[in-house]
Write an enzyme that holds these catalytic residues in place. Structure first.
Site, PDB file in Angstrom:
ATOM      1  CB  VAL B  96      -0.899   0.022   1.249  1.00 45.52           C
ATOM      2  CG1 VAL B  96      -1.750   1.270   1.259  1.00 45.52           C
ATOM      3  CG2 VAL B  96      -1.768  -1.209   1.289  1.00 45.52           C
ATOM      4  CB  CYS B  97       1.680   3.770  -2.342  1.00 42.14           C
ATOM      5  SG  CYS B  97       2.468   5.362  -2.542  1.00 42.14           S
TER       6      CYS B  97
END
Lengths: 214, 181
Positions: B96-97
């Protein structure tokens, strides 16, 4: 005095033996690689290369591998890409050890070297993960519960719970085993509840995914 | 765990407390369950997150792995959807960014305010809630999955169709006719 000299000589000899012993622990193959590359390569796994490749799909795999051989560390290599924006291309001698052929990209991401035909296939399949991932049911080994539920589901409408209820308050058990079991059970229930709800929805509206224009 | 040094005991204590709070109080609106996979390793958690309402993720349940560093909560943890989620802000490998999981020092995208970064007052619950709102509203400025960003922008219908199909595939609910093959 002569005793002192003897000891000194013994120490020097010991040091040389030690040097010789450690240097010869390198296999001729390793030494060959080291002299070709000009440095002692670090251990690089396919996993490490894949990690960097997925983050920077435009980076040539050989450049990544070459840099990883130097650094031996995904993070250092990643930082280098972020800071400098590129990685040095490996020298010609590198390809003597790692011929290009054996690292044919297995991902569409590195399609620059592959033919146009695979290129097109890759870009369309990349969007939807061509290989099927194991479902949550398989992953949490809920197959038996799913099948038993499918049979009973019509009669037991009353005790239907939603996944959101599962995520609410729970009891904090005092021993670790009970806690683990409780969490596992809650996760299983969440999956089963979500599945049941989705099934009921699709019963009401036969195939919501198929209708592109509603 | 002893090998991780004294910093790790602080981390383990903090994780234990977060785990206890999450178990006792539940998650807000029951959006997720989270906890260590096994109590022998407190630094690897698993979270099941319900897809937010009124989004293509609605009705789905998503599995994410949380990996905590030994100096948690000084450093943020890592969050990785497994299988990877098709979303503009999730890397193709599932990571996840999101700004809340970046320390003020590192800024891979240069789009983030220091105020919305990781700090030790953040916790698992807040991060997962941020991720849930990210699912509903992708941030196209700092995309992690470029193909998905493009698709989201140019053909949102197709994007939503892929997401919905994924949701059903994961829960083994029969797909619509056009997905059956």
């Amino acid at each position: 005095m002569s005793e002192f000299v003897n000891v000194a000589v013994a120490v020097v000899v010991a040091v040389f033996i030690f040097r010789w012993a450690t240097s010869s622990s390198e296999t001729p193959e390793q030494r060959n690689i080291r002299t070709t590359l000009g440095f002692k390569p670090k251990n690089v796994t396919q996993d490490m290369i894949d990690t960097v490749t997925t983050m920077f799909p435009d980076m040539p795999v050989d450049n990544i591998r070459y840099d990883l051989l130097r650094t031996g560390n995904v993070e250092v290599t990643t930082n280098k890409i972020i800071e400098r924006g590129y990685l040095d291309a490996p020298p010609a001698s590198y390809f003597r050890i790692y011929p290009r052929a054996d690292l044919q990209p297995q991902q569409g991401a590195t399609a620059t070297t592959t033919s146009t035909q695979t290129n097109a296939a890759a870009s369309s399949s990349k969007l939807q993960n061509r290989k099927k991932d194991p479902s949550l049911i398989e992953r949490f080994h809920l197959e038996s519960r799913v099948s038993s539920e499918d049979v009973t589901t019509s009669e037991s409408e009353s005790k239907v719970i939603t996944p959101e209820e599962v995520g609410k308050k729970s009891v904090w058990e005092s021993n670790p085993e009970a806690r683990e079991a409780s969490l596992k059970e809650r996760k299983a229930q969440m999956i089963l509840a979500a599945r049941r709800r989705l099934q009921e929805q699709s019963k009401k509206a036969p195939s919501p995914t198929a209708t592109g224009s509603d | 765990m002893a090998a991780r040094g004294s910093g790790a005991s602080t981390a383990a204590r903090r994780l234990m407390k977060e785990y206890m709070d999450l178990t006792k109080n539940g998650s807000p609106d029951g959006m997720f369950t989270a906890g260590p996979i096994s109590e022998s390793d407190f630094f690897t958690w698993e979270a099941l997150i319900c897809g937010p309402k009124d989004t293509p993720f609605e009705g789905g349940v998503f599995l994410a792995k949380l990996t905590f560093p030994s100096d948690y909560p000084l450093s943020p943890f890592k969050m990785k959807f497994d299988p990877p989620l098709f979303h503009p802000n999730v890397y193709p490998d599932g990571t996840v960014c999101i700004s809340i999981l970046h320390t003020p020092g590192d800024d891979p995208t240069h789009y983030e305010q220091a105020s919305e970064r990781w700090s030790p007052v953040q916790c698992v619950e807040k991060v997962i809630l941020s991720v849930v709102s990210m699912l509903a509203e992708p941030n196209l400025e700092s995309g992690a999955n470029i193909d998905c960003c493009k698709l989201y922008r140019d053909n949102k219908e197709e994007y939503e169709r892929i997401v919905r199909a994924k949701v059903r595939e994961q829960l083994e609910v029969d797909l619509g006719e056009d997905e059956a093959q």
